[in-house]
Design a protein around this motif. Structure first.
Motif, PDB file in Angstrom:
ATOM      1  N   ASN A   2       2.671  -1.848   8.187  1.00  0.00           N
ATOM      2  CA  ASN A   2       1.820  -0.875   7.513  1.00  0.00           C
ATOM      3  C   ASN A   2       1.814   0.436   8.303  1.00  0.00           C
ATOM      4  O   ASN A   2       0.942   0.684   9.119  1.00  0.00           O
ATOM      5  CB  ASN A   2       0.403  -1.435   7.364  1.00  0.00           C
ATOM      6  CG  ASN A   2      -0.471  -0.549   6.510  1.00  0.00           C
ATOM      7  OD1 ASN A   2      -0.139   0.600   6.226  1.00  0.00           O
ATOM      8  ND2 ASN A   2      -1.598  -1.081   6.102  1.00  0.00           N
ATOM      9  N   TYR A   3       2.821   1.276   8.061  1.00  0.00           N
ATOM     10  CA  TYR A   3       2.953   2.534   8.780  1.00  0.00           C
ATOM     11  C   TYR A   3       1.765   3.464   8.540  1.00  0.00           C
ATOM     12  O   TYR A   3       1.351   4.196   9.432  1.00  0.00           O
ATOM     13  CB  TYR A   3       4.257   3.242   8.393  1.00  0.00           C
ATOM     14  CG  TYR A   3       5.500   2.608   8.960  1.00  0.00           C
ATOM     15  CD1 TYR A   3       5.651   2.433  10.321  1.00  0.00           C
ATOM     16  CD2 TYR A   3       6.521   2.196   8.128  1.00  0.00           C
ATOM     17  CE1 TYR A   3       6.794   1.856  10.847  1.00  0.00           C
ATOM     18  CE2 TYR A   3       7.675   1.615   8.637  1.00  0.00           C
ATOM     19  CZ  TYR A   3       7.802   1.445  10.001  1.00  0.00           C
ATOM     20  OH  TYR A   3       8.931   0.877  10.520  1.00  0.00           O
ATOM     21  N   LYS A   4       1.228   3.453   7.307  1.00  0.00           N
ATOM     22  CA  LYS A   4       0.096   4.334   6.993  1.00  0.00           C
ATOM     23  C   LYS A   4      -1.083   4.060   7.927  1.00  0.00           C
ATOM     24  O   LYS A   4      -1.677   4.978   8.479  1.00  0.00           O
ATOM     25  CB  LYS A   4      -0.349   4.144   5.538  1.00  0.00           C
ATOM     26  CG  LYS A   4       0.095   5.257   4.656  1.00  0.00           C
ATOM     27  CD  LYS A   4      -0.336   5.207   3.207  1.00  0.00           C
ATOM     28  CE  LYS A   4      -1.373   4.267   2.746  1.00  0.00           C
ATOM     29  NZ  LYS A   4      -1.683   4.435   1.314  1.00  0.00           N
ATOM     30  N   THR A  34      11.314   7.549   5.984  1.00  0.00           N
ATOM     31  CA  THR A  34      10.179   6.620   5.988  1.00  0.00           C
ATOM     32  C   THR A  34       8.933   7.316   6.523  1.00  0.00           C
ATOM     33  O   THR A  34       7.843   7.187   5.960  1.00  0.00           O
ATOM     34  CB  THR A  34      10.495   5.371   6.852  1.00  0.00           C
ATOM     35  OG1 THR A  34      11.665   4.749   6.331  1.00  0.00           O
ATOM     36  CG2 THR A  34       9.336   4.390   6.849  1.00  0.00           C
ATOM     37  N   THR A  38       5.494   8.140   4.477  1.00  0.00           N
ATOM     38  CA  THR A  38       4.227   7.632   5.022  1.00  0.00           C
ATOM     39  C   THR A  38       3.213   8.761   5.151  1.00  0.00           C
ATOM     40  O   THR A  38       2.060   8.619   4.725  1.00  0.00           O
ATOM     41  CB  THR A  38       4.456   6.980   6.404  1.00  0.00           C
ATOM     42  OG1 THR A  38       5.379   5.901   6.254  1.00  0.00           O
ATOM     43  CG2 THR A  38       3.164   6.486   6.993  1.00  0.00           C
ATOM     44  N   GLU A  41       1.990   9.949   1.654  1.00  0.00           N
ATOM     45  CA  GLU A  41       1.041   9.005   1.061  1.00  0.00           C
ATOM     46  C   GLU A  41      -0.325   9.090   1.737  1.00  0.00           C
ATOM     47  O   GLU A  41      -1.358   9.092   1.060  1.00  0.00           O
ATOM     48  CB  GLU A  41       1.584   7.569   1.183  1.00  0.00           C
ATOM     49  CG  GLU A  41       2.732   7.263   0.260  1.00  0.00           C
ATOM     50  CD  GLU A  41       3.295   5.863   0.491  1.00  0.00           C
ATOM     51  OE1 GLU A  41       2.593   5.008   1.071  1.00  0.00           O
ATOM     52  OE2 GLU A  41       4.453   5.628   0.100  1.00  0.00           O
TER      53      GLU A  41
END
Length: 187
Positions: A2-4, A34, A38, A41
């Protein structure tokens, strides 16, 4: 992964300093696309009306900041804070700055062993400290020092009036047991 969530946490941890794209790529061990997705978003999530923060790109770094439309509430907090006594943690940060100025926030954190971002912001807002330049280290972090308002608040005419710090080192005879010499009650 979960990069966010990770990026959000990183933005919180770095505080005012922000974090660059290169630093994010290195930490996350990911590619440009990516990371870009991220950040977009996460930025979109923060743009919603029910959020009090936003992500901005300032000074070559991404940062979490408050929303401009809530400014009057933040100003109210600062105004109300001026009438409040300083917390123990705020006094500790002031002491670290006063005895080590000019000093970076990261050095303050290192001395205290905890993050001091919020306290530094409050002390700046109250006028007890100010930014006095940039350090030559990587990222050129801000240098902080105390102000005349700090001196006035504590009734000092100059920094020379600060109490002297005495570093009491325990002199120990190599043959003497530390416990018996210091911690044992006198009979």
């Amino acid at each position: 992964m979960n990069y966010k969530a990770i990026v959000e946490g990183l933005l919180f941890v770095v505080g005012d300093e922000g974090i660059t794209v290169d630093e994010l790529k290195k930490i996350l061990e990911t590619d440009n696309e990516t990371l870009k997705q991220t950040l977009l978003e996460l930025k979109k999530d923060y743009e919603k009306a029910d959020r009090g923060l936003r992500i901005v790109y300032l000074g070559n770094a991404f940062k979490l900041t408050t929303k401009e439309e809530h400014r009057k509430y933040y100003e109210s907090l600062v105004t109300d804070t001026k009438n409040k006594a300083l917390s123990t943690a705020a006094l500790e940060v002031l002491a670290v700055i006063a005895y080590n100025e000019p000093i970076t926030r990261l050095k303050i954190d290192e001395i205290r062993g905890v993050n001091s971002s919020q306290l530094v912001r409050r002390l700046l807002a109250r006028g007890f400290i100010k930014i006095c330049g940039k350090d030559d280290s990587i990222g050129k972090p801000n240098l902080y020092k105390t102000t005349d308002e700090f001196l006035d608040y504590f009734g000092l005419s100059s920094k020379k009036d600060l109490p002297e710090i005495i570093n009491k080192e325990i002199e120990k005879d190599d043959n003497e047991d530390l416990y018996d010499s210091i911690y044992k009650e006198n009979n």
